[in-house]
Enzyme design. Structure first.
Site, mmCIF file in Angstrom:
data_model
loop_
_atom_site.group_PDB
_atom_site.id
_atom_site.type_symbol
_atom_site.label_atom_id
_atom_site.label_comp_id
_atom_site.label_asym_id
_atom_site.label_seq_id
_atom_site.Cartn_x
_atom_site.Cartn_y
_atom_site.Cartn_z
ATOM 1 N N ASN A 48 0.863 -1.275 0.189
ATOM 2 C CA ASN A 48 -0.017 0.069 -0.009
ATOM 3 C C ASN A 48 0.762 1.250 -0.030
ATOM 4 O O ASN A 48 2.074 1.301 -0.046
ATOM 5 C CB ASN A 48 -0.930 -0.040 1.179
ATOM 6 C CG ASN A 48 -2.158 -1.021 1.027
ATOM 7 O OD1 ASN A 48 -3.212 -0.518 0.137
ATOM 8 N ND2 ASN A 48 -2.138 -2.134 1.524
ATOM 9 N N HIS A 99 24.226 0.090 9.019
ATOM 10 C CA HIS A 99 25.462 0.715 9.029
ATOM 11 C C HIS A 99 26.161 -0.042 10.035
ATOM 12 O O HIS A 99 25.728 -0.326 11.158
ATOM 13 C CB HIS A 99 25.507 2.231 9.410
ATOM 14 C CG HIS A 99 25.050 3.076 8.383
ATOM 15 N ND1 HIS A 99 26.000 3.563 7.341
ATOM 16 C CD2 HIS A 99 24.007 3.931 7.847
ATOM 17 C CE1 HIS A 99 25.480 4.061 6.412
ATOM 18 N NE2 HIS A 99 24.296 4.457 6.693
ATOM 19 N N LYS A 140 6.661 -7.772 20.521
ATOM 20 C CA LYS A 140 6.796 -9.097 21.218
ATOM 21 C C LYS A 140 5.369 -9.821 20.987
ATOM 22 O O LYS A 140 4.320 -9.102 20.643
ATOM 23 C CB LYS A 140 6.681 -8.710 22.906
ATOM 24 C CG LYS A 140 7.818 -8.055 23.210
ATOM 25 C CD LYS A 140 8.179 -7.678 24.689
ATOM 26 C CE LYS A 140 9.290 -6.932 25.077
ATOM 27 N NZ LYS A 140 9.365 -6.457 26.553
#
Length: 206
Positions: free
Chosen positions: A100, A131, A197
């Site tokens: 979307n 990085h 979680k």
């Protein structure tokens, strides 16, 4: 204001670009202009970039899709990419996948795969690179690292979900709106939060 059929057609094209699921509900009369429009967009994209698009896909003209040689983007049948999304290969999109508006996906070096029938709500961010962070060197000077990201089949990523490099989201999982996914997600799990979680199981939602 005097409007003509072309005005309505242009407005309908804009509507489809932001809500591509409506493309699959067009009537035969509308498909007379919609199919050639989509064919032209997809053929031009495949000529300019290393992109493979299967049948019955929809690509919004405002989508930003980039795939240099060696960074193939493959889009499976029946999938769509909505307006203002950014896609950078390597990226393998399965069949009947929804991307979307305002999604951002970068395959890094090792790529992103999205399984069949998965849905990405607006604003999802998926980055298959990171990085280095060694303290003796500025961030911008450090080499990027890439493990790749795997998203299974029948997965739903809610609006503004972020997925970090190295994560695997297994089949049938659901990720709640705004979650930051930093660890693997098992099959059927419902996860939410920052960091995400497990808060439930789809099989309990029958």
């Amino acid at each position: 204001m005097q409007l003509n059929p072309e005005d309505y057609q242009q407005q309908h094209k804009q509507r489809l670009a932001w809500m591509p699921w409506l493309y699959y509900k067009l009537k035969p009369k509308q498909l007379q202009w919609a199919l050639p429009w989509q064919n032209a967009i997809q053929q031009r994209l495949q000529a300019l970039e290393t992109v493979e698009i299967a049948e019955n896909c929809f690509i919004a003209p405002e989508a930003n899709i980039f795939a240099e040689p060696g960074r193939l983007i493959s889009i499976g049948a029946g999938s769509f990419v909505a307006a203002q999304s950014f896609l950078h290969g390597p990226l393998q999109i399965g069949e009947n996948v929804a991307i979307n508006h305002n999604c951002s996906i970068d395959g890094g070096r090792n790529g992103v795969t999205i399984g069949n029938n998965s849905r990405l709500a607006n604003g999802v961010k998926i980055y298959a690179f990171n990085h280095g962070m060694a303290p003796e060197q500025d961030i911008w000077r450090q080499n990027s690292q890439s493990k790749g990201i795997e998203i299974g089949q029948d997965v739903w990523l809610g609006a503004n979900v972020c997925v970090v490099d190295g994560v695997k989201i297994a089949d049938h999982a659901v990720v709640g709106m705004g979650a930051i996914v930093t660890k693997d997600v098992p099959k059927w799990a419902i996860v939410a939060g920052n960091p995400a979680k497990i808060i439930g199981d789809r099989r309990d939602k029958a």
